[in-house]
Write an enzyme that holds these catalytic residues in place. Sequence first.
Site, PDB file in Angstrom:
ATOM      1  N   TYR A 440       0.806  -1.225   0.000  1.00 52.00           N
ATOM      2  CA  TYR A 440       0.000   0.000   0.000  1.00 52.00           C
ATOM      3  C   TYR A 440       0.836   1.270   0.000  1.00 52.00           C
ATOM      4  O   TYR A 440       2.034   1.247   0.199  1.00 52.00           O
ATOM      5  CB  TYR A 440      -1.073  -0.002   1.079  1.00 52.00           C
ATOM      6  CG  TYR A 440      -0.701  -0.093   2.548  1.00 52.00           C
ATOM      7  CD1 TYR A 440       0.478   0.402   3.059  1.00 52.00           C
ATOM      8  CD2 TYR A 440      -1.621  -0.650   3.449  1.00 52.00           C
ATOM      9  CE1 TYR A 440       0.750   0.347   4.414  1.00 52.00           C
ATOM     10  CE2 TYR A 440      -1.367  -0.710   4.803  1.00 52.00           C
ATOM     11  CZ  TYR A 440      -0.172  -0.213   5.279  1.00 52.00           C
ATOM     12  OH  TYR A 440       0.091  -0.272   6.620  1.00 52.00           O
ATOM     13  N   GLU A 441       0.153   2.393  -0.283  1.00 49.31           N
ATOM     14  CA  GLU A 441       0.785   3.703  -0.500  1.00 49.31           C
ATOM     15  C   GLU A 441       1.790   3.673  -1.653  1.00 49.31           C
ATOM     16  O   GLU A 441       2.829   4.333  -1.597  1.00 49.31           O
ATOM     17  CB  GLU A 441       1.454   4.217   0.788  1.00 49.31           C
ATOM     18  CG  GLU A 441       0.503   4.514   1.911  1.00 49.31           C
ATOM     19  CD  GLU A 441      -0.599   5.487   1.514  1.00 49.31           C
ATOM     20  OE1 GLU A 441      -0.368   6.336   0.642  1.00 49.31           O
ATOM     21  OE2 GLU A 441      -1.701   5.381   2.076  1.00 49.31           O
ATOM     22  N   GLY A 442       1.465   2.924  -2.680  1.00 53.63           N
ATOM     23  CA  GLY A 442       2.364   2.798  -3.824  1.00 53.63           C
ATOM     24  C   GLY A 442       3.259   1.599  -3.643  1.00 53.63           C
ATOM     25  O   GLY A 442       4.103   1.575  -2.744  1.00 53.63           O
TER      26      GLY A 442
END
Length: 581
Positions: A440-442
């Site tokens: 997550y978050e890229g």
Amino acid sequence: MTLRYQYSDVKALGTTMTVYNPPIQAMFDSLKHHGDCENVLEQTGSDFDIDLIYSIIDESGKLARDVIAPTNREGDLEGSVLDKENHTVTTPKSFKNAYAQYRDAGWNAVPFPEDYGGQGLPSVVSFAVQEFWQASNLSFGLCPLLNQGAVEAILEHGSDEQKEKYLPKLVSGEWTGTMNLTEPQAGSDLSAVATKAEPNGEHYKISGQKIYITYGEHDLADNIIHLVLARLPDAPEGVKGISLFIVPKVLDDRTRNNVKCVGLEHKLGIHASPTAVMQYDAAIGYLVGQANEGLKYMFTMMNNARLSVGLQGVAVSERAYQQAVMYAEERTQGFPLTSKEGRVTIDYHPDVQRMLLKMKSLIFAGRALTYWAASNLDKAKDNSKAQIEVDLLTPMVKAWCTDLSETVTSLNIQVHGGMGFVEEKGAAQLYRDARILPIYEGTNGIQANDLMFRKTIRDQGEMALGFIQDMTSKVEQFSHKDLEKHTHHLQKALSALKTIIGYALEEAKNDPNLVAAVAYDYLQMFSVTAAGYVLLRAANKDPEHYKTYQSEIDYFTFSEVSKVPSLLDVVQSTGAIVLNS
């Protein structure tokens, strides 16, 4: 036995599944030596001094140890539960009390401006405090983490009216905030966002579905302020047509907005964190800033959140390391190689010592890299060089520190042996929880591309090479006689990075796919080198610091930094193999 780690003062709190002993001194030393905390306090004109910072770290550690950490196992077993009829979510039983104590003691306000009720602590100190919440219970810690992103976005881009209306309650923790980016067809590719925003007088009507919304619905706060990406009717296609909207769960008249949770994901880990499917049916929303600038605004949240996710990697690794040490000190198995007089605990076996030291050194280096990046967040307000370092270090912290959490939590299971593979000891939970962090978050592949293309190739390597040259110049001035071999390995690593950048710049002219295929290896090389640098910089400056943490520094240098030049062949040879496979 330098590896033995004393936990006698907290063992009474429970089993290895629930015990968390905040590493106060190690974190404080990293704040001083890697996070440059005293200079940050001086440069930012902070009213806090270093002694008060220690007290803050100590007190927050106690709350994490005594209140939040015991909820970790219970939260994993209970999970969060959705009432499908009422669209409400109940978090684990222990969470309400833990969150109330966290909120009422003012900890949610730590990183925020005093103008809105915050404590005004520098970012580097706030990161240290945040590490406790993530280490004691990763699922719990996600709530304040997402809330922090919402505050930062409104603070940076909201109107004065929006700031006055939402920030005091978000800062106090009375309300919480979310980020609503992802849709079923729009994951990493946000150009595909389809949620619609129709003008309706002084507000907008938001319609669409968002998925993977952390704490999108829960019972810990009176209101949830959703920050939602959506498109206006006349918006251009792609990322240039996305706007950002505030969509409250509860409206000013105390009625429920037309936003509801219609599902919770059944996940590999972080079971207690409600990952919601959110349905917006002409929900009332308010535009943040200018139309079609939403993605830019959302990156205000995402960039700092990426550093926080890297910190989560360090935090869950610390928890796993403590589990491993406690088990190794208690588990009797086998005889020492040099004697058959009596069985010993497994921490006397060299291979277990190796695993524990590897875990310990990776955590030490990951924390150093993260605190260094956080200190530059503080300095960047008036320092362009610091902003360059933040830009370069952010993808490294996010990707490398979350990758190391997979390594460390896996080693925790290995130290436990067969007991690690079953759920009773809790090692499996940390391994499951950590697995989301590289995603997550890229994803970490996205972070690698960011470092390679946006931070290196876009300006023909000027920013990255300047950073490397700055490190090289400082390394050449190291004078600590016990660090000569360390310095030699670091210099070779820095030289290898320069070579790789030259290779990438040349190859990108002909085939950017070839460069993309080795971007991840480039990020690994850069991250290990930067971490090695910040460790040796501190060791060179303070010989006593080196003596205290010699085993961690030595092991990281000789087992990790020394390998960086060997990746030259990997990067220069494997790109074509990947593309032709």
